[in-house]
Design a protein around this motif. Structure first.
Motif: not given
Length: 258
Positions: A8-12, A14-32, A56-61
């Protein structure tokens, strides 16, 4: 967060300085389940993959995983040794460049055997037998077991990396453009192999690719990323056959026009 999800990924974010790599990404991945992540270069898909896979440690999430003991652990709440152990047992990572996922200075058999030794195998004969079995699974002649990876072709290197990753029976595999840089005929052979292994082993997979044909062949569900955000998600065939977001429509139409 779905209770029966494997990952489970919640509100992930990641920033590189002022640039955002990904913002508030969330999803579930199920078995198989195989989840594809697509988008053009710079869309944030590789950043997301690295953050979700513990590199890559996120800034939040939050990234949480249901272990074999059926408890749920916070990936970035684990100690570094705990996370490393998880990544060589229950998890695996297939790099676009197989040299990043192999030890080029040891034999093909040793590359496979090292992963087994990392999970506690000690009997040399059993380790070698497992290595030979996995070379056969990935369509490499067993008489290459003592050869150095540097003597292998690009397609063989990728298949060896897959064997090294899957020999320890992980439940979750991360793949970063696994067919990138290979000739079309070699790609087709590798895709057939991957699809068979994923199905036979019941693997959960998160795969990043810019190739929509790869996404359609391997993934059950698809996320489309643009500018660090998920702009569309759904069943793979639905997203590719009837894209709703303008960016998804542009991606699909650009492939159709080639």
């Amino acid at each position: 967060m779905a209770m029966n999800s494997l990952l489970s990924v919640e509100n992930l974010t990641v920033k590189y300085g002022d640039r955002v790599g990904c913002r508030n990404v969330g999803f579930d991945l199920f078995p198989g389940e195989v989840l594809g992540v697509v988008g053009e270069s710079g869309s944030g898909k590789s950043t997301l993959l690295n953050a979700v896979s513990g590199q890559l440690p996120p800034h939040s999430g939050r990234v949480s995983y249901k272990t074999r003991l059926n408890d749920r652990c916070d990936i970035y709440g684990m100690t570094e040794p705990e996370r490393r152990f998880l990544m060589r047992t229950d998890w695996a990572f297939v790099h676009q460049n197989p040299r990043d996922g192999l030890r080029m200075s040891v034999s093909a058999g040793a590359n496979i055997g090292e992963r087994l030794m990392g999970v506690g195998w000690r009997h040399y004969g059993e380790i070698r037998e497992a290595g030979l079995n996995w070379l056969e699974k990935v369509e490499i002649d067993d008489d290459r077991v003592d050869d150095l990876p540097s003597t292998f072709s690009g397609g063989m290197l990728q298949r060896l990396q897959i064997a090294r990753n899957l020999v320890s029976k992980p439940r979750l595999v991360f793949m970063d453009e696994p067919t990138g840089g290979l000739d079309v005929s070699v790609q087709a052979r590798l895709l057939d192999l991957l699809r068979g292994l994923v199905s036979d082993l019941g693997l959960s997979v998160m795969i990043v690719t810019h190739d929509l044909a790869v996404a359609r062949l391997l993934s059950h569900r698809l996320m489309v990323m643009q500018g660090g955000q998920v702009v569309e998600s759904g069943l793979t065939d639905q997203v590719l056959d009837d894209p709703q977001h303008p960016y998804s429509q542009l991606l699909v139409s650009s492939i159709l026009q080639v």
